[in-house]
Design a protein around this motif. Structure first.
Motif, PDB file in Angstrom:
ATOM      1  N   SER A 147      -0.099   8.239  -5.923  1.00 45.10           N
ATOM      2  CA  SER A 147      -0.730   9.313  -5.169  1.00 45.10           C
ATOM      3  C   SER A 147      -1.650   8.711  -4.130  1.00 45.10           C
ATOM      4  CB  SER A 147      -1.539  10.219  -6.108  1.00 45.10           C
ATOM      5  OG  SER A 147      -2.614   9.473  -6.609  1.00 45.10           O
ATOM      6  N   ALA A 148      -2.048   9.569  -3.220  1.00 50.25           N
ATOM      7  CA  ALA A 148      -2.832   9.090  -2.083  1.00 50.25           C
ATOM      8  C   ALA A 148      -4.209   8.600  -2.500  1.00 50.25           C
ATOM      9  CB  ALA A 148      -2.951  10.196  -1.044  1.00 50.25           C
ATOM     10  N   HIS A 149      -4.722   9.073  -3.652  1.00 51.49           N
ATOM     11  CA  HIS A 149      -6.066   8.624  -4.017  1.00 51.49           C
ATOM     12  C   HIS A 149      -6.027   7.362  -4.880  1.00 51.49           C
ATOM     13  CE1 HIS A 149      -5.129  11.029  -7.591  1.00 51.49           C
ATOM     14  NE2 HIS A 149      -6.007  10.277  -8.217  1.00 51.49           N
ATOM     15  N   GLU A 150      -4.842   6.946  -5.291  1.00 45.47           N
ATOM     16  CA  GLU A 150      -4.759   5.791  -6.189  1.00 45.47           C
ATOM     17  C   GLU A 150      -4.295   4.509  -5.513  1.00 45.47           C
ATOM     18  OE1 GLU A 150      -4.019   7.107 -10.710  1.00 45.47           O
ATOM     19  OE2 GLU A 150      -2.343   7.522  -9.386  1.00 45.47           O
ATOM     20  N   TYR A 151      -3.930   4.603  -4.246  1.00 47.85           N
ATOM     21  CA  TYR A 151      -3.391   3.379  -3.641  1.00 47.85           C
ATOM     22  C   TYR A 151      -4.526   2.409  -3.327  1.00 47.85           C
ATOM     23  CZ  TYR A 151      -4.851   4.309   1.167  1.00 47.85           C
ATOM     24  OH  TYR A 151      -5.595   4.487   2.284  1.00 47.85           O
ATOM     25  N   ARG A 181      -6.887   0.453  -1.320  1.00 45.44           N
ATOM     26  CA  ARG A 181      -7.310   0.362   0.082  1.00 45.44           C
ATOM     27  C   ARG A 181      -7.486  -1.090   0.487  1.00 45.44           C
ATOM     28  NH1 ARG A 181      -8.979   5.235   2.444  1.00 45.44           N
ATOM     29  NH2 ARG A 181      -8.637   6.871   0.928  1.00 45.44           N
ATOM     30  N   ARG A 193       0.839  -1.203   0.000  1.00 42.90           N
ATOM     31  CA  ARG A 193       0.000   0.000   0.000  1.00 42.90           C
ATOM     32  C   ARG A 193       0.873   1.252   0.000  1.00 42.90           C
ATOM     33  NH1 ARG A 193      -4.747  -2.292   2.319  1.00 42.90           N
ATOM     34  NH2 ARG A 193      -3.756  -2.783   4.287  1.00 42.90           N
ATOM     35  N   ASP A 194       1.873   1.262   0.868  1.00 42.77           N
ATOM     36  CA  ASP A 194       2.783   2.402   0.970  1.00 42.77           C
ATOM     37  C   ASP A 194       3.547   2.625  -0.322  1.00 42.77           C
ATOM     38  OD1 ASP A 194       2.317   3.473   3.340  1.00 42.77           O
ATOM     39  OD2 ASP A 194       4.001   2.519   4.424  1.00 42.77           O
ATOM     40  N   ARG A 222       1.259   4.357  -2.559  1.00 45.83           N
ATOM     41  CA  ARG A 222       0.923   5.681  -2.036  1.00 45.83           C
ATOM     42  C   ARG A 222       2.054   6.670  -2.300  1.00 45.83           C
ATOM     43  NH1 ARG A 222      -2.193   4.974   3.123  1.00 45.83           N
ATOM     44  NH2 ARG A 222      -0.453   3.617   3.548  1.00 45.83           N
ATOM     45  N   THR A 223       3.279   6.251  -2.058  1.00 55.85           N
ATOM     46  CA  THR A 223       4.399   7.184  -2.220  1.00 55.85           C
ATOM     47  C   THR A 223       4.768   7.381  -3.690  1.00 55.85           C
ATOM     48  OG1 THR A 223       5.901   5.345  -1.851  1.00 55.85           O
ATOM     49  CG2 THR A 223       5.447   6.757   0.038  1.00 55.85           C
TER      50      THR A 223
END
Ligand code: ATP
Ligand code: MG
Length: 547
Positions: A507-511, A513, A499-500, A503-504
């Motif tokens: 982008s934060a909206h594409e990782y 969940r 996930r990280d 995210r890194t």
């Protein structure tokens, strides 16, 4: 045909279609060479026992004429559908050529199809004849009584109850056959779409479909033919990818083809085959390339002669592009199309047309654009549907028996693809995703490809597929199905790490969940991930083994 050029611009400006009023696939792919150079090598078939069967153009031409005569004597007429349920083999090629000579319509069917898939396609196409092997006969015996139009079955594995023997037909037929005087628009073949999104449709093509493929294939294989070229694909010839991206164009350009029946794609054996035959040109779909990534340091183990690798059918992605540069020492030329209208965008590294993460640029002779819902051409950077303007020689004639679906495929003169894309400032077309695969999350429209590509860059990930899962708050959330690399035991820590990772990097909206680790992904017979099934699964629960 493409002439070599110094630049992409010169390639485009110097191009025009020259398709004669009389055009038959069997003539251009075989008989023309047979007349000029009968001893020229055309097909090298690797048998299961490791021996190689060699066919020249002359021998192919004669045997296919004999078969055409025999089929004609059995009552097969022009326009009738002849299904070919066969793996990569000389008999398959002979059957194709014979059907084109007759002016009948070839309906290639994959050996992997089960009884239901066959029933649907044979009934839908109204096939009058089927040419198949022992495995196919066994499946046919279950459904034959339900198929009212089916009159003739030919077996490549010797005579069987209710089936004539292929070899006997070939030996009995007369050696010369005047190919039907077909024009470019006369039906030659019908290929069912992969069925990635729903019921497959029969895309009916004229003989011109072959001519329409040549520029794209020559571009992706950098001015095929060059001296010493030799072609191979692991893709089933029953798919537009194997038949029209590999077998028929290679033969038409005078490039011999290696054939081999893969029961299941095996990357080690693929490399061994590339080495043994010194294959120079390969069409390898992205899934197969992704599997080949699992072979470490292939160039140290295999002596490869590859000059070009073309890839299409799914998004190739940066990861696989970079891997091939490093581990194969060449730039994969991605290209794009669909059963209905194929090989219309392509890369050509030799001309500098190559960009990681992009499909490529329009192939000379095809007008391709990204359009809005009203059919207007969108500006660079705007996301819309990838579309092709008619008339186009590579475009299908119609869907078989589905006039509404055919009409629904067009907005004015634009044939829509059902794929979302963006053109960048330099004219490269980027694939975003199939209409149905686009994820809507918290107001964002997300294509799965980029996330999958990012997931692949994590060492614990062998394969990945991403879908939207319904969510009351965000409309959808991103859910990833991951096949871990061999030896990796997934746990909650790995999940968090992956996930990280996304995210890194994205982008934060594409990782994702949610992540589910699975042993395999649902695939079509053409090796494409069926995200539809994963989507249903995510919505209703089921497949996931870990949350
Ligand atoms: P169905 O139409 O029955 O759902 P399908 O679309 O998978 O099946 P095909 O005609 O074999 O059947 O596949 C064409 C599709 O494959 C394209 O519309 C596109 O979605 C995808 N595709 C082909 N080439 C590429 C590429 N280079 N990058 C991304 N996607 C690609
Ligand atoms: Mg499709």
């Amino acid at each position: 045909m493409l002439e070599r050029a110094e630049s992409y611009e010169a390639l485009v400006s110097g191009f025009r279609w020259r398709i004669p009023a009389r055009y038959n696939i069997a003539d251009v792919a075989c008989s023309a060479f047979a007349a000029r150079a009968p001893e020229r090598e055309a097909l090298l078939h690797l048998r299961e026992d490791g021996s190689v069967e060699r066919w020249t153009y002359g021998r192919l031409d004669e045997a296919s004429s004999r078969l055409a005569n025999a089929l004609k004597a059995q009552g097969v007429t022009r326009g009738e559908r002849v299904a070919l349920l066969l793996p990569q083999s000389p008999q398959t090629l002979l059957s194709h050529l014979a059907v084109y000579k007759l002016g009948a319509v070839a309906v290639p069917l994959a050996n992997l199809f089960g009884v239901d898939a066959l029933r649907y396609r044979l009934a839908d196409s109204g096939a009058a004849a089927v040419i198949t092997d022992a495995a196919g006969l066994a499946k046919l015996s279950e459904i034959r009584d339900e198929l009212g139009t089916l009159r003739l079955i030919v077996s490549t594995d010797g005579a069987a109850p209710g089936a004539l023997c292929f070899d006997t037909l070939v030996s009995q037929g007369a050696a010369s056959f005047e190919a039907a005087a077909t024009g470019p628009d006369d039906p030659a073949m019908m290929i069912y779409t992969s069925g990635t999104t729903g019921q497959p449709k029969g895309a009916l093509h004229g003989h011109r479909v072959l001519a329409g493929h040549l520029p794209g294939i020559q571009m992706a294989h950098e001015f095929l033919p060059r001296p010493g070229d030799l072609f191979w694909t692991p893709a089933d010839w029953a798919w537009a990818g194997g038949l029209l991206n590999a077998l028929l164009p290679a033969l038409t350009l005078g490039v011999p083809v290696v054939s081999y029946r893969f029961e299941k794609f095996d990357p080690e054996r693929a490399f061994a085959l590339l080495e043994r035959f010194a294959v120079r040109n390969a069409f390898i779909p992205p899934t197969a390339l992704k599997m080949m990534r699992a072979v470490t340091n292939p160039r140290a183990r295999f002596d490869l002669a590859l000059r070009t690798v073309g890839s299409a059918g799914e998004a190739l992605g940066r990861e696989t592009y970079d891997w091939a540069r490093e581990d194969l020492g060449l730039t994969v030329n991605e290209f794009y199309g669909q059963t209905e209208c194929n090989a219309i965008l392509a890369s050509c590294a030799a001309l500098g047309v190559s960009r990681a993460g992009a499909i490529g640029k329009p192939v000379p002779g095809h007008e391709v654009a990204v359009i809005g819902e009203d059919g207007s051409v969108l500006a660079p950077g705007e996301q819309g549907q990838i579309a092709v303007r008619r008339p186009d020689p590579v475009m299908f004639l119609r869907y078989w028996g589905q006039d509404e679906a055919t009409l629904g495929k067009f907005i004015g003169d634009w044939m829509t693809t059902g794929d979302q894309g963006v053109v960048d400032e330099d004219g490269y077309v980027h694939f975003v995703g199939r209409d149905d695969d686009i994820i809507t999350s918290a107001g964002y429209r997300i294509g799965p490809g980029e996330i999958e590509d990012c997931l692949l860059s994590h060492p614990a990930v062998a394969l990945a597929a991403v879908v939207g899962k319904p969510d009351p708050l965000r409309t959808e959330i991103v859910k990833a199905f991951i096949v871990p690399t061999t030896g990796v035991a997934p746990d909650a820590a790995l999940e968090e790490e992956i996930r990280d990772h996304v995210r890194t990097r994205l982008s934060a909206h594409e990782y994702p969940r949610e992540i589910a680790f699975v042993e395999e992904l649902p695939m079509t017979t053409t090796g494409k991930v069926i995200r539809r099934l994963l989507r249903e699964d995510a919505a209703h629960g089921g497949l996931e083994t870990e949350e």
